[in-house]
Design a protein around this motif. Structure first.
Motif, mmCIF file in Angstrom:
data_model
loop_
_atom_site.group_PDB
_atom_site.id
_atom_site.type_symbol
_atom_site.label_atom_id
_atom_site.label_comp_id
_atom_site.label_asym_id
_atom_site.label_seq_id
_atom_site.Cartn_x
_atom_site.Cartn_y
_atom_site.Cartn_z
ATOM 1 N N MET A 110 37.597 -9.582 78.822
ATOM 2 C CA MET A 110 37.796 -9.117 77.454
ATOM 3 C C MET A 110 38.483 -10.195 76.622
ATOM 4 O O MET A 110 39.461 -10.795 77.059
ATOM 5 C CB MET A 110 38.664 -7.847 77.438
ATOM 6 N N GLN A 111 37.960 -10.464 75.422
ATOM 7 C CA GLN A 111 38.542 -11.468 74.565
ATOM 8 C C GLN A 111 39.859 -10.989 73.977
ATOM 9 O O GLN A 111 39.997 -9.832 73.582
ATOM 10 C CB GLN A 111 37.574 -11.825 73.425
ATOM 11 N N LEU A 112 40.831 -11.905 73.902
ATOM 12 C CA LEU A 112 42.123 -11.562 73.303
ATOM 13 C C LEU A 112 42.020 -11.437 71.801
ATOM 14 O O LEU A 112 42.735 -10.663 71.177
ATOM 15 C CB LEU A 112 43.163 -12.624 73.683
ATOM 16 N N PHE A 113 41.148 -12.215 71.176
ATOM 17 C CA PHE A 113 40.922 -12.120 69.742
ATOM 18 C C PHE A 113 39.540 -12.659 69.454
ATOM 19 O O PHE A 113 38.957 -13.408 70.234
ATOM 20 C CB PHE A 113 41.985 -12.867 68.934
ATOM 21 N N SER A 114 38.974 -12.240 68.327
ATOM 22 C CA SER A 114 37.627 -12.657 67.984
ATOM 23 C C SER A 114 37.656 -14.076 67.423
ATOM 24 O O SER A 114 38.714 -14.624 67.144
ATOM 25 C CB SER A 114 37.033 -11.697 66.948
ATOM 26 N N TYR A 115 36.485 -14.650 67.281
ATOM 27 C CA TYR A 115 36.409 -16.010 66.768
ATOM 28 C C TYR A 115 36.835 -16.065 65.303
ATOM 29 O O TYR A 115 36.904 -15.057 64.600
ATOM 30 C CB TYR A 115 35.005 -16.576 66.948
ATOM 31 N N ILE A 116 37.129 -17.281 64.852
ATOM 32 C CA ILE A 116 37.628 -17.502 63.505
ATOM 33 C C ILE A 116 36.485 -17.950 62.602
ATOM 34 O O ILE A 116 35.737 -18.874 62.935
ATOM 35 C CB ILE A 116 38.733 -18.586 63.503
ATOM 36 N N THR A 117 36.325 -17.290 61.478
ATOM 37 C CA THR A 117 35.350 -17.724 60.474
ATOM 38 C C THR A 117 36.049 -18.725 59.555
ATOM 39 O O THR A 117 36.955 -18.362 58.800
ATOM 40 C CB THR A 117 34.812 -16.533 59.663
ATOM 41 N N TRP A 118 35.635 -19.977 59.632
ATOM 42 C CA TRP A 118 36.325 -21.058 58.916
ATOM 43 C C TRP A 118 35.654 -21.283 57.559
ATOM 44 O O TRP A 118 34.527 -21.743 57.478
ATOM 45 C CB TRP A 118 36.281 -22.342 59.742
ATOM 46 N N THR A 119 36.379 -20.945 56.506
ATOM 47 C CA THR A 119 35.835 -21.053 55.153
ATOM 48 C C THR A 119 36.695 -21.939 54.258
ATOM 49 O O THR A 119 36.666 -21.815 53.036
ATOM 50 C CB THR A 119 35.724 -19.661 54.513
ATOM 51 N N ALA A 120 37.475 -22.835 54.855
ATOM 52 C CA ALA A 120 38.395 -23.669 54.077
ATOM 53 C C ALA A 120 37.642 -24.511 53.049
ATOM 54 O O ALA A 120 36.545 -25.013 53.304
ATOM 55 C CB ALA A 120 39.182 -24.586 55.012
ATOM 56 N N ASP A 121 38.235 -24.642 51.867
ATOM 57 C CA ASP A 121 37.687 -25.480 50.798
ATOM 58 C C ASP A 121 38.211 -26.903 50.996
ATOM 59 O O ASP A 121 39.421 -27.115 51.051
ATOM 60 C CB ASP A 121 38.133 -24.945 49.438
ATOM 61 N N PRO A 122 37.328 -27.895 51.109
ATOM 62 C CA PRO A 122 37.790 -29.275 51.303
ATOM 63 C C PRO A 122 38.648 -29.797 50.150
ATOM 64 O O PRO A 122 39.423 -30.732 50.321
ATOM 65 C CB PRO A 122 36.490 -30.077 51.404
ATOM 66 N N GLU A 123 38.500 -29.184 48.988
ATOM 67 C CA GLU A 123 39.237 -29.633 47.808
ATOM 68 C C GLU A 123 40.550 -28.887 47.684
ATOM 69 O O GLU A 123 40.584 -27.657 47.645
ATOM 70 C CB GLU A 123 38.395 -29.409 46.554
ATOM 71 N N LEU A 124 41.634 -29.629 47.613
ATOM 72 C CA LEU A 124 42.960 -29.032 47.480
ATOM 73 C C LEU A 124 43.189 -28.535 46.064
ATOM 74 O O LEU A 124 43.576 -27.385 45.841
ATOM 75 C CB LEU A 124 44.037 -30.053 47.871
ATOM 76 N N PHE A 125 42.969 -29.394 45.075
ATOM 77 C CA PHE A 125 43.041 -29.005 43.661
ATOM 78 C C PHE A 125 42.338 -30.080 42.843
ATOM 79 O O PHE A 125 41.987 -31.149 43.354
ATOM 80 C CB PHE A 125 44.486 -28.822 43.189
ATOM 81 N N SER A 126 42.140 -29.802 41.563
ATOM 82 C CA SER A 126 41.463 -30.765 40.698
ATOM 83 C C SER A 126 42.057 -30.729 39.297
ATOM 84 O O SER A 126 42.598 -29.703 38.860
ATOM 85 C CB SER A 126 39.955 -30.472 40.636
ATOM 86 N N PHE A 127 41.967 -31.891 38.623
ATOM 87 C CA PHE A 127 42.327 -32.012 37.212
ATOM 88 C C PHE A 127 41.107 -32.551 36.490
ATOM 89 O O PHE A 127 40.874 -33.763 36.472
ATOM 90 C CB PHE A 127 43.509 -32.970 37.028
ATOM 91 N N GLY A 128 40.334 -31.657 35.886
ATOM 92 C CA GLY A 128 39.123 -32.097 35.219
ATOM 93 C C GLY A 128 38.178 -32.750 36.207
ATOM 94 O O GLY A 128 37.839 -32.162 37.240
ATOM 95 N N PRO A 129 37.772 -34.000 35.924
ATOM 96 C CA PRO A 129 36.839 -34.688 36.829
ATOM 97 C C PRO A 129 37.503 -35.250 38.081
ATOM 98 O O PRO A 129 36.826 -35.713 38.992
ATOM 99 C CB PRO A 129 36.283 -35.824 35.951
ATOM 100 N N ILE A 157 31.347 -45.310 48.928
ATOM 101 C CA ILE A 157 32.165 -44.774 50.005
ATOM 102 C C ILE A 157 32.694 -43.390 49.684
ATOM 103 O O ILE A 157 33.006 -42.597 50.575
ATOM 104 C CB ILE A 157 33.320 -45.757 50.314
ATOM 105 N N TRP A 158 32.793 -43.064 48.400
ATOM 106 C CA TRP A 158 33.294 -41.749 47.997
ATOM 107 C C TRP A 158 32.332 -40.622 48.364
ATOM 108 O O TRP A 158 32.707 -39.460 48.349
ATOM 109 C CB TRP A 158 33.550 -41.736 46.488
ATOM 110 N N SER A 211 39.512 -34.874 41.484
ATOM 111 C CA SER A 211 39.801 -33.874 42.518
ATOM 112 C C SER A 211 40.574 -34.517 43.660
ATOM 113 O O SER A 211 40.396 -35.695 43.965
ATOM 114 C CB SER A 211 38.505 -33.248 43.057
ATOM 115 N N VAL A 212 41.456 -33.732 44.253
ATOM 116 C CA VAL A 212 42.229 -34.170 45.415
ATOM 117 C C VAL A 212 41.757 -33.360 46.608
ATOM 118 O O VAL A 212 41.844 -32.131 46.609
ATOM 119 C CB VAL A 212 43.743 -33.977 45.197
ATOM 120 N N ARG A 213 41.247 -34.044 47.609
ATOM 121 C CA ARG A 213 40.740 -33.383 48.800
ATOM 122 C C ARG A 213 41.732 -33.530 49.946
ATOM 123 O O ARG A 213 42.508 -34.484 49.989
ATOM 124 C CB ARG A 213 39.379 -33.972 49.197
#
Length: 283
Positions: free
Chosen positions: A1-20, A93-94, A22-24
């Motif tokens: 029996m599994q101790l917990f179910s798998y994790i659905t990973w939906t993280a946004d690569p972008e931390l925040f942005s100012f107009g054009p 490279i970006w 963005s900080v990832r």
């Protein structure tokens, strides 16, 4: 029996942005790694009475070598078929596309030049210090890969599997997979801790090349085995006995064995450390 179910990973690569702009997470982790690395190397250089100016020059060499080497590594090792037809894309490279093995080759070349032109000491003198923060940087880079949902593992039914639903270029992203980024990050963190212990508690710098050799084992042997449970990064790797990452890791593992053997069969050298550190070591 599994101790917990798998994790659905939906993280946004972008931390925040100012107009054009963005900080990832990847870029932020990369910057943090360099700042911490600077602090660690500065302490080691100060301990061994090395000129402070060497630290600044070292990180110029390292930053340029890491970015250029990692980019060219991706171009030649993983994407030559495409980039040979679109050479103008190499500079973009970006848009992503860095290979850690290329970064490693770039750093080796840069440290040869740095040792020849700046310290005029053995290249191993520099590498035994530099690889300690590099191991820590590898932890942050893999965490950045996690936030980007890239370099994912193969499907698994283990309870800690991650479903990388935002991952690109893989079949069935909804399936739980090995969080190979975390496997590598944890392995590299252990490597970093071992190297710090060797340098600060065991004075392992007296055996030139030993710390460097242990680093290569901790990074590239780990990488070699974890690759068995990772998805191929490029289509041409399908059906290969070993993938590109594994083939590129083998020379570093062989070099590590040589360095460790060499360092342990030669007489230790004197390390010029500060007076307070000398008293502590002698105790």
């Amino acid at each position: 029996m599994q101790l917990f179910s798998y994790i659905t990973w939906t993280a946004d690569p972008e931390l925040f942005s100012f107009g054009p702009i963005s900080v990832r997470y990847y870029g932020l982790f990369f910057a943090i790694a360099f700042l911490l690395g600077y602090y660690i190397v500065e302490r080691m250089f100060r301990r061994e009475n090395a000129p402070e100016a060497w630290v600044d020059k070292l990180f110029v060499y390292v930053m340029v070598a890491t970015v250029v080497g990692a980019r060219l590594g991706h171009v030649f090792f993983y994407g030559w078929e495409y980039y040979s037809q679109h050479p103008g894309e190499i500079l973009k490279i970006w848009q992503g596309g860095l290979a850690s093995h290329g970064g490693a080759f770039g750093i080796l070349i840069a440290m040869w030049l740095y040792s020849k032109n700046v310290t005029r000491r053995s290249m191993l003198w520099t590498m035994d210090k530099l690889v300690i923060p590099v191991a820590l940087a590898a932890v942050f880079i893999r965490l950045g890969n996690l936030m980007n949902s890239e370099i994912v593992g193969m499907p698994t039914d283990l309870p800690w599997g991650f479903a990388f639903v935002k991952a690109h270029g893989i079949a069935n992203p909804e399936l739980p997979r090995h969080p190979s980024q975390l496997y590598e990050a944890l392995s590299y963190l252990i490597t970093f801790a071992v190297l710090m212990y060797m340098y600060w508690k065991r004075n392992a710098a007296r055996r030139q090349g030993l710390i460097f050799g242990v680093f290569l084992i901790g990074i590239f042997a780990t990488r070699f085995f974890i690759e068995f449970i990772k998805e191929d990064q490029e289509a041409f790797e399908a059906g290969m006995m070993l993938n590109m990452g594994q083939w590129l890791s083998i020379p570093f593992i062989v070099g590590a064995i040589y360095l460790i053997y060499r360092s342990m069969t030669r007489e230790p050298i004197e390390v010029d450390i500060t007076r307070n550190e000398r008293r502590r070591v002698e105790k």
